[in-house]
Design a protein around this motif. Structure first.
Motif, mmCIF file in Angstrom:
data_model
loop_
_atom_site.group_PDB
_atom_site.id
_atom_site.type_symbol
_atom_site.label_atom_id
_atom_site.label_comp_id
_atom_site.label_asym_id
_atom_site.label_seq_id
_atom_site.Cartn_x
_atom_site.Cartn_y
_atom_site.Cartn_z
ATOM 1 N N ASP A 1 0.832 -1.196 0.000
ATOM 2 C CA ASP A 1 0.000 0.000 0.000
ATOM 3 C C ASP A 1 0.869 1.249 0.000
ATOM 4 O OD1 ASP A 1 -2.693 1.385 0.492
ATOM 5 O OD2 ASP A 1 -1.531 2.046 2.222
ATOM 6 N N GLY A 2 1.930 1.227 0.791
ATOM 7 C CA GLY A 2 2.836 2.369 0.852
ATOM 8 C C GLY A 2 3.579 2.619 -0.441
ATOM 9 N N LEU A 3 3.708 1.589 -1.293
ATOM 10 C CA LEU A 3 4.370 1.735 -2.587
ATOM 11 C C LEU A 3 3.402 2.146 -3.683
ATOM 12 C CD1 LEU A 3 6.753 -1.378 -2.505
ATOM 13 C CD2 LEU A 3 7.374 1.032 -2.218
ATOM 14 N N GLY A 4 2.128 2.325 -3.328
ATOM 15 C CA GLY A 4 1.171 2.833 -4.292
ATOM 16 C C GLY A 4 0.327 1.791 -4.992
ATOM 17 N N PHE A 5 0.342 0.552 -4.497
ATOM 18 C CA PHE A 5 -0.526 -0.486 -5.065
ATOM 19 C C PHE A 5 -1.925 -0.393 -4.469
ATOM 20 C CE2 PHE A 5 3.689 -2.331 -5.751
ATOM 21 C CZ PHE A 5 3.573 -2.872 -7.016
ATOM 22 N N GLN A 6 -2.914 -0.865 -5.216
ATOM 23 C CA GLN A 6 -4.250 -1.114 -4.693
ATOM 24 C C GLN A 6 -4.237 -2.545 -4.165
ATOM 25 O OE1 GLN A 6 -6.877 1.169 -4.588
ATOM 26 N NE2 GLN A 6 -5.266 2.612 -5.214
ATOM 27 N N VAL A 7 -4.332 -2.726 -2.861
ATOM 28 C CA VAL A 7 -3.966 -4.001 -2.244
ATOM 29 C C VAL A 7 -5.173 -4.782 -1.745
ATOM 30 C CG1 VAL A 7 -2.536 -5.103 -0.478
ATOM 31 C CG2 VAL A 7 -1.797 -2.930 -1.509
ATOM 32 N N THR A 8 -5.144 -6.080 -2.024
ATOM 33 C CA THR A 8 -6.036 -7.048 -1.398
ATOM 34 C C THR A 8 -5.181 -7.997 -0.578
ATOM 35 O OG1 THR A 8 -7.707 -6.985 -3.150
ATOM 36 C CG2 THR A 8 -7.646 -8.956 -1.783
ATOM 37 N N GLY A 9 -5.520 -8.156 0.682
ATOM 38 C CA GLY A 9 -4.847 -9.132 1.542
ATOM 39 C C GLY A 9 -5.766 -10.316 1.770
ATOM 40 N N LEU A 10 -5.287 -11.504 1.467
ATOM 41 C CA LEU A 10 -6.105 -12.712 1.602
ATOM 42 C C LEU A 10 -5.479 -13.642 2.631
ATOM 43 C CD1 LEU A 10 -7.805 -14.757 -1.191
ATOM 44 C CD2 LEU A 10 -6.296 -15.955 0.410
ATOM 45 N N ASP A 11 -6.290 -14.062 3.585
ATOM 46 C CA ASP A 11 -5.815 -14.996 4.603
ATOM 47 C C ASP A 11 -6.971 -15.905 5.002
ATOM 48 O OD1 ASP A 11 -3.129 -14.965 6.513
ATOM 49 O OD2 ASP A 11 -4.848 -15.916 7.476
ATOM 50 N N TRP A 12 -6.617 -17.104 5.513
ATOM 51 C CA TRP A 12 -7.635 -18.085 5.871
ATOM 52 C C TRP A 12 -8.039 -17.993 7.334
ATOM 53 C CZ3 TRP A 12 -7.218 -24.037 4.641
ATOM 54 C CH2 TRP A 12 -8.488 -24.506 4.289
ATOM 55 N N SER A 13 -7.389 -17.101 8.070
ATOM 56 C CA SER A 13 -7.638 -16.987 9.507
ATOM 57 C C SER A 13 -8.382 -15.695 9.818
ATOM 58 C CB SER A 13 -6.311 -17.014 10.276
ATOM 59 O OG SER A 13 -6.489 -16.558 11.599
ATOM 60 N N GLU A 14 -9.574 -15.816 10.360
ATOM 61 C CA GLU A 14 -10.342 -14.636 10.763
ATOM 62 C C GLU A 14 -9.618 -13.862 11.857
ATOM 63 O OE1 GLU A 14 -12.670 -13.017 9.629
ATOM 64 O OE2 GLU A 14 -14.164 -14.249 8.591
ATOM 65 N N ALA A 15 -8.920 -14.569 12.728
ATOM 66 C CA ALA A 15 -8.192 -13.898 13.806
ATOM 67 C C ALA A 15 -7.084 -13.012 13.240
ATOM 68 C CB ALA A 15 -7.611 -14.936 14.763
ATOM 69 N N MET A 16 -6.375 -13.506 12.240
ATOM 70 C CA MET A 16 -5.340 -12.698 11.585
ATOM 71 C C MET A 16 -5.975 -11.502 10.878
ATOM 72 S SD MET A 16 -2.164 -13.862 11.902
ATOM 73 C CE MET A 16 -1.197 -15.360 12.190
ATOM 74 N N LEU A 17 -7.056 -11.748 10.153
ATOM 75 C CA LEU A 17 -7.699 -10.681 9.396
ATOM 76 C C LEU A 17 -8.239 -9.583 10.304
ATOM 77 C CD1 LEU A 17 -9.582 -12.778 6.685
ATOM 78 C CD2 LEU A 17 -7.597 -11.299 6.331
ATOM 79 N N ALA A 18 -8.736 -9.954 11.477
ATOM 80 C CA ALA A 18 -9.241 -8.952 12.416
ATOM 81 C C ALA A 18 -8.128 -7.984 12.812
ATOM 82 C CB ALA A 18 -9.817 -9.636 13.653
ATOM 83 N N ARG A 19 -6.941 -8.507 13.045
ATOM 84 C CA ARG A 19 -5.808 -7.657 13.404
ATOM 85 C C ARG A 19 -5.347 -6.820 12.211
ATOM 86 N NH1 ARG A 19 -3.427 -8.642 18.292
ATOM 87 N NH2 ARG A 19 -4.499 -10.255 19.496
ATOM 88 N N ALA A 20 -5.385 -7.426 11.026
ATOM 89 C CA ALA A 20 -4.989 -6.690 9.821
ATOM 90 C C ALA A 20 -5.932 -5.516 9.563
ATOM 91 C CB ALA A 20 -4.978 -7.637 8.624
ATOM 92 N N ARG A 21 -7.219 -5.765 9.723
ATOM 93 C CA ARG A 21 -8.205 -4.693 9.493
ATOM 94 C C ARG A 21 -8.064 -3.581 10.522
ATOM 95 N NH1 ARG A 21 -12.155 -9.467 8.534
ATOM 96 N NH2 ARG A 21 -12.187 -9.609 6.244
ATOM 97 N N ALA A 22 -7.757 -3.953 11.754
ATOM 98 C CA ALA A 22 -7.572 -2.942 12.794
ATOM 99 C C ALA A 22 -6.373 -2.052 12.477
ATOM 100 C CB ALA A 22 -7.388 -3.619 14.151
ATOM 101 N N LYS A 23 -5.303 -2.649 11.971
ATOM 102 C CA LYS A 23 -4.125 -1.865 11.581
ATOM 103 C C LYS A 23 -4.482 -0.898 10.456
ATOM 104 C CE LYS A 23 -0.385 -5.188 12.483
ATOM 105 N NZ LYS A 23 0.719 -5.913 11.817
ATOM 106 N N ALA A 24 -5.218 -1.411 9.455
ATOM 107 C CA ALA A 24 -5.587 -0.580 8.312
ATOM 108 C C ALA A 24 -6.455 0.592 8.756
ATOM 109 C CB ALA A 24 -6.303 -1.430 7.263
ATOM 110 N N GLU A 25 -7.380 0.327 9.667
ATOM 111 C CA GLU A 25 -8.250 1.396 10.166
ATOM 112 C C GLU A 25 -7.442 2.445 10.922
ATOM 113 O OE1 GLU A 25 -12.267 1.991 12.921
ATOM 114 O OE2 GLU A 25 -11.480 -0.022 12.539
#
Length: 258
Positions: free
Chosen positions: A70-94
């Protein structure tokens, strides 16, 4: 454990259990701007600037690589199979105000739209794959013509001379190169998983390249020049652990879709 509980299910649940402490470990989270810049340099070297191009971060975990892209200017999709990981990723993004799309999915069978990405990036995913040829064919289908996949991984299994010397030192002195806070049951799960994945004897760059070519990728290259990243990581590790990491078979593989 039911009979239809698969190895993939076990891998998903293992990393979900690791989510709470994932960012506490060197090699997962980035602990200095110098290391962050080293990662940025690696991505720029092989993928170039984003300029709004579409990027997929596979097995995105808590979103460390997603945020770099994202910092390099890409439009980013992050894909993971763990809801627990994704919850933390979304919190960081927010918290950062980053517009990163995080979705749940299996990195071996993503179900993403074909030819929808310009680049795919993975870090420390390939060594855990159950069926890499299936995964690589899927990734190939997701890329637009001319798209690239960047795989940062390594052989974390094979015994090297340095690793044997460190183990001998530990036995003689009764000292360990690092203090593990991972519960015994979780370590046992990790070992059980490792014995059953495709690269159970270590993910060597040559085999990864061969499988990528079988999956349809054209140009492939291996970059072993990750010293800057390892040097910065070692500053936050016990001395012997840093030496061991620096001497492991670690690499970045780049492959292009025609």
């Amino acid at each position: 454990m039911t009979s239809n509980y698969t190895l993939r299910d076990e891998i998903r649940d293992y990393w979900s259990a690791r989510a709470a402490t994932f960012d506490e470990q060197v090699g997962h989270e980035i602990f200095s701007e110098a290391e962050r810049e080293a990662w940025r340099e690696l991505f720029l070297r092989h993928l170039g600037s984003g300029n709004g191009r579409q990027a997929l971060d596979l097995a995105s975990g808590t979103g460390v690589i997603s945020h770099l892209l994202d910092g390099l200017g890409f439009q980013v999709t992050g894909l993971d199979w763990s809801e627990a990981m994704l919850a933390r990723a979304r919190a960081k993004a927010e918290a950062r105000g980053a517009r990163i799309r995080f979705v749940i999915g299996d990195a071996e069978r993503t179900l993403e739209k074909p030819e929808s990405y310009d680049v795919i990036a993975t870090r420390h995913l390939v060594w855990t794959l159950v069926d890499p040829i299936v995964a690589f064919k899927d990734w190939h289908s997701l890329l637009k013509p001319g798209g690239k996949v960047l795989i940062v991984d390594g052989d974390f299994v094979s015994e090297t001379l340095v690793k044997r010397m460190i183990r001998a030192f530990e036995r003689l002195t009764g000292r360990a190169s690092s203090t593990s806070h991972t519960p015994d049951a979780m370590r046992e799960t990790h070992e059980r998983i490792l014995q059953r994945v495709h690269f159970s004897r270590g993910a060597r760059a040559g085999e990864v390249v061969s499988l990528l070519r079988q999956a349809g990728f054209a140009e492939t290259s291996v970059d072993y020049n990750l010293k800057r990243i390892h040097r910065e990581q070692a500053r936050h590790m016990p001395l012997l652990k840093g030496v061991e990491r620096a001497t492991q078979h670690r690499y970045a593989v780049v492959a292009t879709k025609r």
